[in-house]
Design an enzyme around this catalytic site. Structure first.
Site, PDB file in Angstrom:
ATOM      1  N   ASP A  79       0.864  -1.188   0.000  1.00  0.00           N
ATOM      2  CA  ASP A  79       0.000   0.000   0.000  1.00  0.00           C
ATOM      3  C   ASP A  79       0.899   1.236   0.000  1.00  0.00           C
ATOM      4  O   ASP A  79       1.418   1.639   1.059  1.00  0.00           O
ATOM      5  CB  ASP A  79      -0.897   0.018   1.240  1.00  0.00           C
ATOM      6  N   LYS A 116      -6.753   3.386  -3.274  1.00  0.00           N
ATOM      7  CA  LYS A 116      -7.141   3.377  -1.846  1.00  0.00           C
ATOM      8  C   LYS A 116      -7.370   4.813  -1.413  1.00  0.00           C
ATOM      9  O   LYS A 116      -6.638   5.720  -1.826  1.00  0.00           O
ATOM     10  CB  LYS A 116      -6.019   2.711  -1.041  1.00  0.00           C
ATOM     11  N   LYS A 123      -9.994   0.216  -2.288  1.00  0.00           N
ATOM     12  CA  LYS A 123      -9.876  -0.022  -0.847  1.00  0.00           C
ATOM     13  C   LYS A 123     -10.248   1.248  -0.098  1.00  0.00           C
ATOM     14  O   LYS A 123      -9.712   2.325  -0.379  1.00  0.00           O
ATOM     15  CB  LYS A 123      -8.446  -0.447  -0.481  1.00  0.00           C
TER      16      LYS A 123
END
Lengths: 597, 273
Positions: free
Chosen positions: B94, B156, B185
């Site tokens: 991430d 995300k 996400k």
């Protein structure tokens, strides 16, 4: 539920103690009673419903006084050391269950008992001494008249220093309708005047020493479920941070911020000096240490130091009742007043609220007294006068409803069914308001604590102003509370656990194989039985109302311009409950819940 | 929505990213991830090797944040961190996008920054954190398209350290932009099952949360009443309500607040709800 259950609780006994004759007999719990009502509140309510004739005077020998524990008591289930007192309340005339923490419940269960049912009235003051199988009524003439701390010490000297004492103080002896039963000197079965019922029977105390081991059905499984349940308590912000750090007093600033901290007898919802009586201030100024009840990983209890001595509390509700409710911002004084109530055996919520009511009666010219909002002068003496029913204290001793009626302004008593409403203004949270109105024991915040979802975002945040869906949730919480109170565990576990967790703990501990839904159904059965009791006593839909003040908008603060809509929600609540338009359970509901009356 | 406790758990990256995280905490959340069947644990890169050890015998994935939480280090350093994390056992990365570069209009740099991490991550999936609270909608759309072009697998919303956190509005916008070929996400401020429900409904297929256990356990409440899912006041989930002058660039803050002026729900924006 499964057949052929095998559970440790089934061999626990119910003690029947006739105070009139001195006869003591023991019976095992009938299997269907245990399956359908568990223990604690449910067990007590069922016994009361079956045995008590309608319309008896709660302070007469005809009333029953029931101490009970549950199938989880004294096991490794977190918070399972509490006990319940069930009786017909002299304050409300309803069925009433009052709950107490500390260590008494665990000892009672370890002595081998599920409940004690006191019948009749003794000619002279007595106390009940239980040491496992030994059960005897003993003379309490020497102890009668003493405050709860002195009485506790004397009774421990007379019995066993490791025993637990639940006793009344002068308030119970003098039949004050707000009298509590005090355990461990500062834990209270506080509400509803259960102490007055005890006093009316000339029963000063129950002293118990239990040394037996409490067996569980599946030790390994229970250990696994308990581990998970404790982890959830540790992962929850309320049970792992707010309550252990600040105690329940953490709510002062929160509720004030929402404009729901009842101030000056519910005339306002914001207290300017809330910070001065907050949990944060209590921690900084007075707290000495925390107090954990038996088996409790939360530890919301406080021990504080005030005026050179260590005392219990104060809790949020007490800080509110002697603080904002009366316009008082002196935390030391509030703590002292709380201690005084513990010594005298008084319910701090009702006492503070009744004094607040008297202050408004005085302010409006209905009552000629020295009571003034914000003025603590002579108030400790007033509390003592309540306990001894002296002067104005005798009027106050009957609670705010009777006080306000006597002085010609019944609308100034903030009660439901005669029980003073606690520390959350219902105008700020519609679900919580409906919970107050429909509570079987009157103005109570614990039957359906919708402050959780409506204010604290637990488990999720719901729109506090909305009415849609609130009747459904009030019923869910009421049923859950009834089941939890019968299991018996602390309400605060509800912040961290769902009904599934209670059911798992119960199943592992007892062998009753139940689901969360079945657990809630037990609660529903108990709630309906309580309703039947109240219907039988003459309570109707008219008693499911809030005081007229809550139909008037709050004038200021962050709940300003709001009113309660509980009246509008009642028809939906009755429909979802399976009750008719008069608030009576229908035959179909009774059949479904196996409530044959 | 056909959502069960088990399905919900499988959408959660069980997360701990605080500066004060001790190894005992890493052990705790790895244990919880196995118990509850979470999709992954999401950790700072320093904890990846330990988590790999703890999760060796499980199907719980390991996700490492990279360039966290500001995203403003060099591409080389991000790529190095990603490569080392994968070597140590990370299955997913991430990374934080370079928000300043995007605001500068330097899209080439933003793209190459992401490409560098994607290349360094090998088979590991790369999610790109946009930090939506620092962007206006137009920039979020632009960022999503760059991520797609750069070969990232997910977009995300937030780090949880920036302003606002995940909102259904942003998740919906991101899903509409990237389509079904990429994951979305939602992370930042998702602490209850209703928060999770809202972003899933908006199009999220993964949730990053430190409150994974509470979200899953409390979801059991849903079976007992439909009232939990009653619609909230529109302002509650609107990013404009969450906008903060103290935490956002002034023009971003004003962009959000300007939306309130023309909003159809303006009358619902009542005093202290």
């Amino acid at each position: 539920m499964s057949e052929g259950i095998s559970h440790s609780y089934s061999d626990a006994q119910i003690l029947y103690v006739s105070l009139t004759t001195g006869e003591i007999r023991k019976e095992t719990i009938p299997d269907d009673l245990y399956r359908n009502y568990l223990g604690g509140r449910g067990l007590g309510v069922k016994i009361l419903y079956d045995r008590l004739p309608p319309s008896i005077d709660p302070l007469s020998p005809d009333n029953l006084l029931i101490f009970s524990v549950g199938p989880s008591t004294a096991t490794s289930v977190p918070t399972a050391g509490r006990f319940t007192v069930v009786t017909k309340s002299p304050q409300t005339g309803t069925v009433f269950d009052s709950h107490c923490g500390g260590y008494f419940g665990a000892q009672l269960r370890r002595a081998g008992y599920a409940a004690i049912v006191f019948e009749g009235k003794s000619q002279r003051p007595v106390y009940l001494w239980i040491h496992d199988d030994l059960v005897e009524l003993r003379d309490a003439s020497e102890v009668w008249g003493h405050d709860t701390a002195k009485a506790t010490d004397m009774l421990l000297d007379l019995t066993d220093s490791k025993a637990q004492v639940s006793c009344i103080g002068p308030a119970g002896e003098n039949l004050v309708r707000m009298a509590a039963i005090i355990n461990d000197k500062h834990r209270a079965a506080g509400r509803g005047g259960v102490g007055a019922v005890m006093g009316s029977k000339h029963l000063k105390a129950v002293v118990v020493r239990g040394t037996k081991t409490v067996a569980v059905a599946d030790k390994e499984r229970l250990s696994e479920v308990v581990t998970r349940s404790r982890r959830l308590i540790k992962k929850n912000a309320v049970t792992n941070k707010s309550l252990p750090v600040y105690g329940t007093a953490v709510l002062v600033n929160i509720i004030n911020e929402y404009g729901m901290l009842p101030t000056h007898n519910f005339q306002e919802g914001t207290f300017n000096d809330a910070e001065g009586v907050s949990g944060e201030k209590l921690l900084e100024r007075l707290s000495v240490r925390t107090y954990n009840c038996f088996g409790c990983p939360i530890g919301c209890g406080r021990i504080s130091r005030v005026h050179g001595k260590e005392v219990g509390g104060p809790e949020y509700e007490t800080i509110w009742s002697f603080g904002p409710e009366c316009g008082i911002n002196d935390l030391e004084w509030i703590t002292e007043a709380n201690h005084q109530c513990n010594l005298l055996g008084l319910d701090t919520i009702s006492v503070g609220s009744t004094i607040g009511c008297a202050m408004e009666l005085t302010e409006r010219g209905n009552l000629d007294s020295s009571l003034r909002f914000g003025d603590t002068t002579g108030l400790i003496k007033v509390i003592e006068d309540i306990a001894y029913r002296r002067g104005l204290g005798s009027d106050l001793a009957d609670g705010s409803r009777r006080l306000a009626e006597k002085y010609g302004a019944p609308e100034l008593a903030m009660h439901v069914k005669g029980l003073e409403i606690p520390a959350y203004d219902p105008r700020g949270a519609q679900g919580h308001a409906l919970g107050y109105a429909t509570s079987n024991r009157g103005g109570c915040h614990l039957r359906s604590y919708l402050i959780g979802p409506e204010i604290l975002a637990n488990p999720v945040l719901l729109d506090r102003d909305k009415t849609t869906g609130k009747a459904d949730l009030v019923i869910l919480y009421q049923n859950l509370s009834a089941a939890m109170d019968s299991m018996v565990v602390c309400r605060f576990t509800n912040f961290a656990w769902t009904p599934d967790m209670y059911a798992e703990l119960l199943s592992a501990g007892t062998g009753l194989d139940i689901t969360g839904k079945e657990f809630l159904e037990i609660g529903e059965r108990i709630y309906n039985l309580e309703r039947l009791f109240n219907n039988r006593e003459g309570f109707t839909t008219e008693d499911d109302k809030l005081p007229a003040r809550f139909s008037q908008p709050l004038p200021e603060g962050n709940s300003r311009n709001r009113v309660s809509h509980s009246d509008e929600l009642l028809p939906e609540y009755y429909r979802l409950r399976g009750w008719d338009e008069n608030g009576r359970p229908t035959k179909a509901t009774l059949d479904r819940l196996n409530l044959c009356t | 929505m056909d959502l069960t406790v088990e399905k919900l758990a499988k959408m959660i990256d069980h997360t701990v990213l605080k500066a004060d995280t001790k190894r005992s905490k890493v052990k705790e959340i790895c244990g919880e991830a196995k118990t509850y069947g979470f999709y992954a644990v999401c950790l700072n890169s320093v904890h990846i090797a330990y988590a790999a050890e703890l999760l060796a015998d499980s199907d719980v994935k390991i996700c490492s944040v990279v360039g966290f939480p500001l995203g403003s280090m060099t591409s080389t350093s991000k790529a190095f961190e990603a490569k080392e994390a994968v070597t140590n056992g990370a299955h997913e990365i991430d990374m934080v996008m370079n928000v300043g570069a995007l605001r500068d209009g330097n899209t080439d740099f933003v793209r190459s920054d992401i490409e560098a991490v994607v290349a360094a991550s090998g088979d590991a999936h790369v999610k790109v954190i946009l930090e939506t609270g620092l962007l206006i909608d137009e920039q979020k759309v632009e960022a999503c398209l760059i991520c797609k072009e750069a070969g990232a697998h997910f977009v995300k919303t937030s780090t949880g350290f920036g302003p606002m956190g995940a909102t259904p509005h942003d998740v919906r916008l991101m899903r509409e932009t990237v389509g079904s070929s990429m994951g979305v996400k939602a992370a930042g401020g998702i602490s209850t099952f209703k928060d999770a429900w809202r972003v899933i409904e908006a199009g999220a297929d993964r949730i990053g949360a430190s409150a994974g256990v509470a979200i899953v356990e409390d979801f059991r409440w849903a079976q007992y009443s439909d009232s939990w899912m009653e619609p909230d006041k529109p302002c509650w989930t609107c990013p404009s309500r969450k906008a903060s002058m103290a935490k956002q660039p002034k023009e971003v803050y004003l962009w959000y607040k300007q939306r309130c002026v023309t909003c159809e729900h303006r009358d619902d924006n009542v005093f202290y709800d």
